[in-house]
Design an enzyme around this catalytic site. Structure first.
Site, PDB file in Angstrom:
ATOM      1  N   GLN A 264      -4.999  -2.115   9.234  1.00  0.00           N
ATOM      2  CA  GLN A 264      -4.913  -3.444   8.629  1.00  0.00           C
ATOM      3  C   GLN A 264      -5.512  -4.488   9.575  1.00  0.00           C
ATOM      4  OE1 GLN A 264      -3.770  -3.958   5.473  1.00  0.00           O
ATOM      5  NE2 GLN A 264      -4.244  -6.136   5.628  1.00  0.00           N
TER       6      GLN A 264
ATOM      7  N   ASP B 249     -11.736   1.947   3.676  1.00  0.00           N
ATOM      8  CA  ASP B 249     -12.103   0.531   3.630  1.00  0.00           C
ATOM      9  C   ASP B 249     -13.615   0.365   3.476  1.00  0.00           C
ATOM     10  OD1 ASP B 249     -10.069  -1.419   3.832  1.00  0.00           O
ATOM     11  OD2 ASP B 249      -9.728  -0.938   5.945  1.00  0.00           O
TER      12      ASP B 249
ATOM     13  N   LYS C 176       0.841  -1.202   0.000  1.00  0.00           N
ATOM     14  CA  LYS C 176       0.000   0.000   0.000  1.00  0.00           C
ATOM     15  C   LYS C 176       0.877   1.253   0.000  1.00  0.00           C
ATOM     16  CE  LYS C 176      -3.847  -2.383   2.038  1.00  0.00           C
ATOM     17  NZ  LYS C 176      -4.211  -3.220   3.143  1.00  0.00           N
TER      18      LYS C 176
HETATM   19  N1  GUN Z   1      -7.224  -7.492   5.790  1.00  0.00           N
HETATM   20  C1  GUN Z   1      -7.557  -8.249   4.709  1.00  0.00           C
HETATM   21  N2  GUN Z   1      -8.232  -7.508   3.801  1.00  0.00           N
HETATM   22  C2  GUN Z   1      -8.337  -6.263   4.315  1.00  0.00           C
HETATM   23  C3  GUN Z   1      -8.921  -5.062   3.846  1.00  0.00           C
HETATM   24  O1  GUN Z   1      -9.510  -4.990   2.754  1.00  0.00           O
HETATM   25  N3  GUN Z   1      -8.808  -3.985   4.666  1.00  0.00           N
HETATM   26  C4  GUN Z   1      -8.199  -4.047   5.881  1.00  0.00           C
HETATM   27  N4  GUN Z   1      -8.156  -2.944   6.619  1.00  0.00           N
HETATM   28  N5  GUN Z   1      -7.631  -5.153   6.348  1.00  0.00           N
HETATM   29  C5  GUN Z   1      -7.704  -6.249   5.567  1.00  0.00           C
END
Ligand code: GUN
Length: 288
Positions: free
Chosen positions: A96, A119, A52
């Site tokens: 995350q 998200d 990211k």
């Molecule tokens: N862990 C696995 N997929 C995601 C996601 O799309 N967003 C977040 N914040 N954590 C994750």
């Protein structure tokens, strides 16, 4: 033989447009900014978070990474989120998941200001998605819809089967397909006739997380097959839920793993960050 839905190539094209839009916003004095918070040392999460950061840098988006130790308290994390909610340089905030067990993930999700919730996990944004007027859509399902559009797949009038009912993928995926006039079935671990349900699918989306879960006998001739999973097989190789060699000859279109859904998820996080930046600066979405 199926045509491959090349998420990697399409994502690269999308990133060029994102870079241009980020430059336009920056020129207007509003460089988009994303904060990513990782608590603990989950190796898969570390890779995701690093990606990211790299994506943001490549596209001219300001990136603030917070890697916090496993023993960070819930209170400390909530305090950081409060600071980020009030930081004008930060338009998007992502924590995350999963977070360590001593932290309540729902509390964390609800502590992020909905307008910075890239998200789209906050109940406010889930509500907007459910009522059909999303400002952000969760990255993985939104990336799948974008990839389907690129390959001319229209869910309208189609029977769509989603395997998996998570808040991150299954449920929002079903809502997005419904919004696009698909007829949607959600299957899960308690579905008694999974194979029969899958065989009815014109569009089959698997988000289970089990290698070898979707076999050739579960897929209708000519179906579009989307594999969301990122599993490791017994040799440690990255693979999805779908038994590719069995399913590919029957499908009309199929996503590979890796190189299918994953790159599109990353693109949608960047897009949501641009959307957040425009929303916070009261700017219209550019027509695209
Ligand atoms: N862990 C696995 N997929 C995601 C996601 O799309 N967003 C977040 N914040 N954590 C994750």
């Amino acid at each position: 033989m199926a045509k491959i839905m090349d998420g990697k190539a399409f994502a690269a094209k999308c990133k060029n447009q994102i870079r241009e839009e980020a430059a336009r916003l920056t020129e207007m004095g509003h460089q988009p900014g994303l904060a990513v918070v990782l608590v603990g040392e989950n190796p898969a999460s570390q890779v995701y978070v690093r990606n990211k950061d790299k994506d943001c840098r490549e596209c001219g988006i300001y990136s603030a990474m917070y890697t916090l130790p496993e023993e960070t308290s819930e209170e400390q994390l909530l305090e950081l989120l409060d600071v980020l909610n009030h930081d004008d340089k930060i338009n998007g905030i992502l924590v995350q998941l999963p977070v360590p067990k001593h932290i309540d993930s729902q509390k964390v999700i609800e502590a992020i200001a909905p307008i910075k919730d890239v998200d789209a996990f906050h109940p406010t944004n889930v509500g907007y998605l459910t009522t059909g007027m999303p400002r952000f859509a969760p990255c993985t399902p939104a990336g799948i819809v974008k990839l389907m559009e690129e390959y001319g797949v229209d869910p309208a009038g189609k029977h769509c089967v989603v395997i998996g009912r998570s808040n991150i993928v299954g449920k929002p995926m079903a809502l997005l397909l419904l919004q696009k006039n698909g007829t949607v079935t959600i299957c899960h671990s308690k579905t008694p006739d999974l194979k029969e349900q899958c065989l009815r699918a014109d569009i089959l989306i698997s988000a289970v997380g089990k290698t070898g879960f979707v076999t050739g006998d579960m897929v209708k001739e000519g179906a579009v097959v989307i594999d969301v999973a990122m599993n490791r097989n017994s040799e440690g190789k990255l693979c999805g839920d779908v038994v590719y060699e069995e399913v590919e000859p029957k499908a009309s279109l199929i996503t590979p793993v890796p190189g299918g859904v994953g790159p599109m998820t990353r693109v949608m996080l960047l897009e949501n960050t641009l959307t957040a930046c425009r929303l916070q600066n009261h700017m219209e979405d550019p027509a695209c």
